[in-house]
Design an enzyme around this catalytic site. Structure first.
Site: not given
Length: 423
Positions: A43-44, A225
């Site tokens: 999730g960015h 990640q």
């Protein structure tokens, strides 16, 4: 014509460093932004103009309306989750169909991959990895076993191919005695997502990217990640299922190593980790709780608590070596505004001996060796130039530079895209 370049922007510890924000800030300098590994487990989070977006599969350059965004062959895609993410952006006024290109070689995450993810974790008991449950690992497993479904497969005999792989998964689940599941509703939405995916520009993105480079255009490769979660170089088996390092840029996009120029390594002014696995600098005290609360350290995708600790220079230097990092970017410096004392792990002690190298195996007997620094005791968000920062903060930054041998070129002092200071 001068050939274009590929710059890589990578998380270089355990991920969750704020890559999305920095990609968003960097995007105006590039023609193309491309994701090269991972899936909807990453999730960015991006915040600007009072809006907050969490991107999972779509590159963070999507907010610049004149840029091409690419999901490369090294990624895995869940059609239903992709559809939800894309429709949310479309509802906010961002047209994706022309600017988002997807590799036909990227693999698809099936509903049964998610069930397999849960089944494998359950079978491990106390040794579970702590996955997001998004089906990432089983999808990459099928890729390695040469039985996976790819995006390009939705264009030819898809129903037949899907039924065959689904049946294979169901047999595995039966063999594991994991039969208490129902994917009826999930599968219906997933198939709707497949139909939605057909409306996008599905192409040979490796050819496309190399054409852009030949035309003199520049590409920003957006990592997911972090290095310590890399399948080869991370804290195996407590890792992700893809190559999250700079080497993954080449395999995940189809570019040559000589095309990569700068490698930007992102790290936090402290450390975090999600899920199980070794984390030598983890704090189990009030300081760790403060870092979590002030830093809002909860997973953007799962909402899970992140484990918090001090900066780990041993891990940081290892990651810099693996990736060939040329510039460092330090995030969330403002989280420690009120700390009296700040610590940095400079070495590990194992069996009474000290080491500055990251070991093959991190056991319970490994203890970090710390160096202390006085806190800066002021609000860093009040500053817009590095020269104006307090001496204590600059001493902290410059110590990290000396120890790693890499300059800290960018410092983030808040979540908004404007709270980014370039030296």
């Amino acid at each position: 014509m001068k050939k274009g370049k590929v710059d890589a922007l990578l998380g270089i510890v355990f991920g969750d460093e704020g890559k999305g924000k920095v990609v968003d800030v960097f995007t105006p300098e590039y023609d193309v932004v491309a994701r090269f590994a991972g899936g909807p487990n990453a999730g960015h989070t991006i915040i600007f103009e009072g809006q907050k977006f969490v991107l999972r599969s779509i590159p963070s350059g999507i907010f610049a309306k004149d840029k091409v965004n690419i999901i490369g062959n090294g990624c895995v895609i869940a059609p239903d989750l992709f559809m939800a993410e894309a429709k949310e952006l479309e509802a906010a006024g961002y047209d994706l169909k022309e600017r988002l290109h997807i590799s036909k070689r990227a693999h698809l995450i099936l509903p049964t991959h998610r069930v397999l993810d849960r089944a494998y974790e359950a079978a491990k008991g106390k040794a579970k990895v702590g996955t997001t449950g998004k089906g990432i690992g089983p999808t990459y497993s099928d890729k390695a076993a040469r039985i996976g479904l790819r995006v390009g497969d939705i264009l030819d005999r898809f129903e037949e191919k899907y039924a065959a792989l689904k049946a294979r998964h169901e047999q595995i689940l039966k063999d594991l005695h994991y039969t208490d599941y129902d994917i009826t509703d999930e599968e219906k939405l997933w198939l709707e997502g497949v139909e939605y995916l057909r409306g996008f520009h599905l192409t040979d993105t490796e050819i496309e990217i190399n054409r852009y480079l030949k035309e003199g255009k520049n590409v920003l490769a957006e990592g997911a990640q972090g290095t310590m979660l890399d399948i080869d170089h991370g804290t195996y088996p407590f890792v992700s299922s893809s190559n999250t390092t700079s080497g993954g840029v080449c395999t995940g996009l189809g570019v040559g190593p000589t095309d990569i120029r700068e490698v930007f390594g992102i790290f936090k002014a402290y450390s975090t980790r999600v899920g199980s696995g070794p984390f030598p600098v983890e704090l189990f005290d009030e300081t760790g709780d403060t870092l979590r609360e002030v830093g809002h350290e909860y997973g953007a995708v799962t909402g899970r608590n992140r484990r918090c600790g001090w900066v780990d220079l041993v891990a940081l230097k290892y990651a810099i070596m693996i990736n060939g990092v040329t510039q460092l970017i330090m995030m969330k410096s403002d989280v420690m505004n009120d700390f009296e004392t700040i610590r940095v792990a400079t070495e590990y002690e194992v069996g009474g001996k000290r080491t500055s190298y990251f070991p093959y195996e991190v056991g319970d007997d490994l203890k970090p060796v710390y160096r202390e620094f006085p806190g800066w005791k002021c609000d860093l968000r009040a500053f817009t130039r590095y020269e104006d920062f307090p001496a204590e903060f600059k001493a902290y930054v410059e110590f990290i530079e000396r120890e790693t041998g890499v300059p800290v070129k960018i410092i983030s002092v808040g979540p908004d895209r404007g709270e980014t200071i370039v030296r």
